[in-house]
Write an enzyme that holds these catalytic residues in place. Structure first.
Site, PDB file in Angstrom:
ATOM      1  N   SER A  61       7.425  -3.599  -6.685  1.00  0.00           N
ATOM      2  CA  SER A  61       5.975  -3.571  -6.780  1.00  0.00           C
ATOM      3  C   SER A  61       5.562  -2.713  -7.965  1.00  0.00           C
ATOM      4  O   SER A  61       6.259  -1.753  -8.329  1.00  0.00           O
ATOM      5  CB  SER A  61       5.379  -2.992  -5.495  1.00  0.00           C
ATOM      6  OG  SER A  61       4.004  -2.710  -5.646  1.00  0.00           O
ATOM      7  N   TYR A  73       4.441   3.843   1.329  1.00  0.00           N
ATOM      8  CA  TYR A  73       4.910   2.623   0.669  1.00  0.00           C
ATOM      9  C   TYR A  73       5.279   2.904  -0.790  1.00  0.00           C
ATOM     10  O   TYR A  73       6.341   2.476  -1.266  1.00  0.00           O
ATOM     11  CB  TYR A  73       3.821   1.558   0.753  1.00  0.00           C
ATOM     12  CG  TYR A  73       4.136   0.266   0.042  1.00  0.00           C
ATOM     13  CD1 TYR A  73       4.928  -0.703   0.649  1.00  0.00           C
ATOM     14  CD2 TYR A  73       3.640   0.002  -1.232  1.00  0.00           C
ATOM     15  CE1 TYR A  73       5.221  -1.896   0.011  1.00  0.00           C
ATOM     16  CE2 TYR A  73       3.922  -1.184  -1.880  1.00  0.00           C
ATOM     17  CZ  TYR A  73       4.704  -2.130  -1.262  1.00  0.00           C
ATOM     18  OH  TYR A  73       4.991  -3.312  -1.905  1.00  0.00           O
TER      19      TYR A  73
END
Length: 333
Positions: free
Chosen positions: A138, A151
């Site tokens: 990501s 995260y």
């Protein structure tokens, strides 16, 4: 021979779209996730697309279960050619509002889930001296944002782990390849089932891309694993450039805008979050989230990512052309 692929987080979102895309190639696809209804639906889609499917309910945080799933895939399909790590968990909340057990759970699923999947894949790939591991990363693994500290930390850890592993494989002269595909905001069901303590409903920060865009990039990376990593979406590249040259300014910008941009004006209420138990165990949620109208199906950056030399040449040509025009205009004054 058909390609043999294992995908974690295969019941929904990016993993679901990747499974469908490999199925369209006629691949043998082992689907790993917790939700049985989502897994069964994903298996049907793979087979309808032309592939063979094996659905294996598993929690990626359990290394023994992941290793057993890998063995089951090899028993069914003979080998593992490609392993794609996708599965993750998250909590949308300020760090001080996340319980220690919740933080640990996100880390175990999102970071150690990738570690467990990678270890299981290598156990079968290294003896054959062949195979490819694709880590679905990501932009938030390069540039953190507020409200997603667990995260972001896990995605940063995946980058560090993968870089270390890559050098170890290079040292031993292995033909096993590992690459990372850094994703932008994607329209997946996670925003409907993630544990959130925000006042509004979670939403991806625009621009938003459809899961099929991400899947297309994953398949390309699996076919061309020699590159260290791929960036998906113009927003991912812009974020990384801004972080490299103006990190402090970006900190202040995110402090000002990063809270409101990640939530809608609707009141947040998601009692059926998936941190501890799957939400798609009895109901299939598919690959797409609830942001279809706002999501893009294409991005020119994907072409540039696949043709870096040509893209660089075109950019250099554009700069040269602009410089020549500027000089010509200056002389004519």
């Amino acid at each position: 021979m058909s390609q043999s692929v294992v995908i974690t987080g295969a019941s929904a979102g990016i993993g679901r779209a990747v499974a469908r895309a490999f199925g369209a190639r006629g691949a043998d696809v082992a689907l790993l996730a917790r939700g049985r209804a989502g897994l069964d639906a994903a298996a049907r889609e793979v087979e309808e697309a032309g592939g063979r499917a094996l659905a294996v309910p598993v929690d990626a945080a359990d290394h023994r279960a992941v290793e057993a799933a890998a063995n089951e895939a090899v028993q069914a399909f003979g080998r593992i050619d490609v392993w794609v790590n996708v599965g993750f968990a998250s909590v949308f909340a300020p760090f001080t509002e996340i319980e220690p057990e919740e933080y640990e759970r996100v880390t175990r699923v999102t970071y150690l889930g990738f570690v467990n999947g990678t270890r299981a894949a290598l156990a079968h790939m290294r003896p054959r001296d062949a195979g490819t591991i694709v880590q679905v990363g990501s932009a938030l693994g390069e540039r953190s944002i507020p409200l997603q500290s667990a995260y972001c930390g896990a995605k940063h850890a995946i980058n560090g782990f993968t870089s270390s592993l890559r050098t170890e494989l290079m040292h031993e002269g292995s033909n096993v390849r590992v690459t990372v595909v850094q994703m932008p905001a994607v329209n997946t069901p996670q925003f409907s089932w993630v544990l959130s303590r925000m006042r509004g409903r979670p939403q991806p920060v625009p621009p938003i891309y459809q899961p099929e865009v991400a899947a297309d990039a994953v398949l390309h990376a699996a076919d061309h694993p020699g590159r260290k990593q791929y960036y998906v979406g113009s927003s991912t590249v812009a974020t990384l450039v801004a972080n490299k040259f103006a990190a402090g300014l970006l900190d202040r910008y995110l402090a000002r805008t990063g809270f409101d941009s990640q939530q809608t004006d609707e009141e947040g209420d998601n009692p059926d979050h998936n941190l501890w138990h799957p939400v798609d165990d009895t109901t299939d949620h598919g690959a797409h989230g609830t942001f279809d109208r706002e999501s893009h199906r294409h991005d020119p950056q994907l072409w540039a990512s696949r043709h870096p030399a040509l893209a660089a040449a075109l950019a250099a040509g554009a700069v040269s052309g602009a410089t020549a025009l500027g000089l010509r205009a200056a002389r004519s004054r």
